[in-house]
Motif scaffolding. Sequence first.
Motif, PDB file in Angstrom:
ATOM      1  N   PHE A 196      24.391  69.347  19.303  1.00 29.14           N
ATOM      2  CA  PHE A 196      25.616  68.707  19.873  1.00 29.14           C
ATOM      3  C   PHE A 196      25.514  67.272  18.883  1.00 29.14           C
ATOM      4  CE2 PHE A 196      23.438  70.547  23.821  1.00 29.14           C
ATOM      5  CZ  PHE A 196      24.456  71.603  24.023  1.00 29.14           C
TER       6      PHE A 196
ATOM      7  N   LYS B  96      28.424  79.571  21.328  1.00 30.78           N
ATOM      8  CA  LYS B  96      28.184  78.197  21.409  1.00 30.78           C
ATOM      9  C   LYS B  96      28.339  77.660  22.931  1.00 30.78           C
ATOM     10  CE  LYS B  96      30.541  76.996  17.216  1.00 30.78           C
ATOM     11  NZ  LYS B  96      31.907  76.559  16.648  1.00 30.78           N
ATOM     12  N   THR B  97      29.033  78.518  23.648  1.00 30.88           N
ATOM     13  CA  THR B  97      29.012  78.585  25.226  1.00 30.88           C
ATOM     14  C   THR B  97      27.784  78.441  25.629  1.00 30.88           C
ATOM     15  OG1 THR B  97      31.342  79.312  25.177  1.00 30.88           O
ATOM     16  CG2 THR B  97      30.224  79.375  27.279  1.00 30.88           C
TER      17      THR B  97
ATOM     18  N   ASN C 150      26.078  75.209  24.896  1.00 31.51           N
ATOM     19  CA  ASN C 150      26.564  74.241  25.951  1.00 31.51           C
ATOM     20  C   ASN C 150      25.997  74.343  27.196  1.00 31.51           C
ATOM     21  OD1 ASN C 150      28.332  73.154  24.039  1.00 31.51           O
ATOM     22  ND2 ASN C 150      30.089  74.436  24.531  1.00 31.51           N
TER      23      ASN C 150
ATOM     24  N   TRP D 266      35.157  77.642  28.627  1.00 34.41           N
ATOM     25  CA  TRP D 266      33.718  76.769  28.957  1.00 34.41           C
ATOM     26  C   TRP D 266      34.326  75.462  29.637  1.00 34.41           C
ATOM     27  CZ3 TRP D 266      29.133  76.061  30.166  1.00 34.41           C
ATOM     28  CH2 TRP D 266      28.557  74.765  29.958  1.00 34.41           C
TER      29      TRP D 266
END
Lengths: 260, 630
Positions: B190, A76-77, A80, A230
Amino acid sequence: MSHTQDKSAALRQGVLIFIYLAALTALEYFIAITFKAVSILVIVAMIKAALVMYYYMHIYKLNAESEDDEHSYEYKTGTNRLGLWLFLLSDSFVFAGLMTTRINLLGLTRPHLDQLLGLVVTAILLLSSFFMNRGETAMSHGDKKSFMNNTLVTFVLGLGFLLGVVLVEWRLAAEGGLVASFGNPAAGPMGAVFYIMTGMHAFHVLTGLIFLGVVWNNARKNLYSARQHWGVEAAAVYWHFVDLVWIFYYPALYLIGRVV
Amino acid sequence: MKKFFSTALARGLVWQLIGTLVGAGLVTGIRAMMGLSITDTFFFTEPAWVLGAFFGVLFFLAGNGSVSDWFKWSRGIDTPEHHEDHYTGWEKYLNVSLDHKVIGIQYTVTALLLISIGGLFALIFRTELAQSQLQFLTVDMKLFGQNGPQLYNTLMSLHGMIMIVSILLGIAGIINYVVPLLLGAQDMAFPRLNAFSFWIAVPAAVLLLMSLVLGGFDTGWTGYPPLSVRAPVGVQMFFLGVAAAGWSSILGALNVIATIIRMRSKGMTAMRMPIFVWAAVATSIIALTATQLIGLSFQLVMFQRLFGMGFFDPAKGGNPVLFQHLFWFYSHPAVYVFVLPGLGVISELLPVFARKPLFGYRWIAMSSMGIALVGFLVWAHHMFTSGMNEYLRVPFMYSTLLVAIPTGVKFFSWVATIWKGKLTYPTPMLFVLGAIVVFLLGGLTGPPNATVSVDLHLHDTYFIVGHFHDTIFGGFVFPFFAALYYWFPKATGRRMNETLGKIHFWLMTPSFFVLTFGMMQIGLLGMRRRIVDYDPALGFDSTHLVLTIAGYLIGLSVLIFIYNFFNSIKNGEKAEGNVWNSRSPEWQVPSPMPVHNYDQPFEVVGEPYDYGLPGSKYVEFSSPAKSKHK
């Protein structure tokens, strides 16, 4: 690539990059007051930008291998990080648009500004980037206390830059006759360009300060660890981006062309 | 009714009203203390309206709950990755949802609403144009502080921008709904940003409509200074509305790119992605970056009006042509933002209904990217008559003509895909074929405009208007309808009525040809665009009457579509299986799609468009036991 294997090595690298950046800034200033070569200034600014993007913003991490498990923190980082960089790419078009405006309207002229003050605020912002890098390095090795101290210094320096530009520089410039032409129809686009460029940048500094405040507060609540931070990385990359913009705006407003 | 007022939409609108009053009150208070005037033609002064409108957008977003998770995160409070939707039925769509399918439908329905409003505006001014002289938009009439011709200008300008926003929302709707399904992802990368991107478009639409009642503006959708510097306060609402809609587009594009890069299912290499995904990438690259420039150009005009900063005022040493450069740097590539997803829909659906592999998959994929990249280098072809440096004309002419090459690649592929195919003609296929023909007309009428010598005559005539509507109908409207007819069963489990769909198509298409051919014809003869009246001696009266009738017929056909759309949600024929016999993964599972998309992940094992090749397979779903093992 293993750029941050060892904490002291990473910190040493941060110092070294800071020295390079400071030396290049001094070189810029020297070139500007002696032989006024715009092309060299552009090249120096690009070298500085490359150093910041690689060693402070760690752009290479976009390419980092991550696990296959889409639900892991690492994966996920990675997503992101990509999102943040895409945002910065988009944002840089605003700054590029303003730079185009400056080039089109002012050409090889620049406003009359206090050179010393310009150099001082630039140094302050550069120094804040250095402390931000130290803070992030500390957090990625789990050193919360050092992270908080360094971030605090970054915050204070950033605030100093913001106030230096908005309260001191703007007032000095206005007293020196550089106005955005509030009620002064004779004022040329010089003031308009100066205030919109510094103003747009100052707005980003302000949002960066809020971001730093948020991660500082969350670090206080023990929400970050060496493996999971993060928020810290994002704040740091954003802060360095603000510095990156100034790397181009400083010569564009203070160094290039002849004073009018 | 009570239920409606507790939805996020209603709450947001109430908060927007409060925010507007707070912002406007703040400025008015400060002005009162400084001893400046505190009221103006439209009650508040212009700075008060600007801050009010800005606060209105912020209050809307804070008030309707689309940013509450981010506020929680900033205070260190964790939230679950996905919220379960508390609502069912229509309420689900008026509240904040993180599900990409719900957001896709929210986008699509908002787009249909805005298309109807923009179309209504067009019909109003088209009616005035049916005859020379002023009939009902007369100089004597007064509405919203504008007389008839001024109102005409406002409606004409708003028709442009509202349609543009509706197109942006329409493509966002299709991309949002379809792309995660095609990739095999559970959601967008997202989800909160996705919800935010949709919800910021709602106050944006409100601001655009507010400009109508605050004196309007007479600049056209382009907002060139010095006209936009002198226009009434409505132009500020227009600027802010575009800025908000722009953020919707930018953040939506960011999300799409991140999703496509990070969330493809196993085995889906770049060259095995569905072709629509390629189109979504190409369009998002433009939307992500170039959109900032239209926001910036409008912001500079806004500041010139508010603070007297003379960016575009020649008397102060500014340069109005600079505005056009900044503006068109987005606004030309914007048309590729509009059409690339539509062209992707054509390439996606054509093999399904021709039962043949898509011809030249790689070339189609690369042509989308090629159009997007060349699109960044062509903006000044809108400015051949602007007085910019003459040596810039020829390079921009050639770069513009270059766009014809990747576009031609697409046509070649479509024709080759159709060739010797086993074609069937359900409604989506009719719209796909209509799109190809209409877009061909748009494409062929483009190069004359790009050629400097011809453009000097054609610039600002109805020829441009006809060309533009051809490209946008062919590149967006027809494929958009095709996509809606095609994926409607996926979203609802029911089909839209075929007969009504065919009536829609056979009414809209000929009317549309009449409309644009007529426009181009009188344009060549010298009919200027954007004017409320024309000289009867030009002899355009009868053509204009025909154009108006054609416009009404298009409006009628869209009404039939809207009835069909909403009626079929409840009463359509049930269609829960693979209605189109497609190879695409979303059709391999029952409709409507479950909340978290696929129960079992799938793996891509073959080429996406190998229709008619025996034994070929695109995706393979893992069995429950196997996936547990993983």
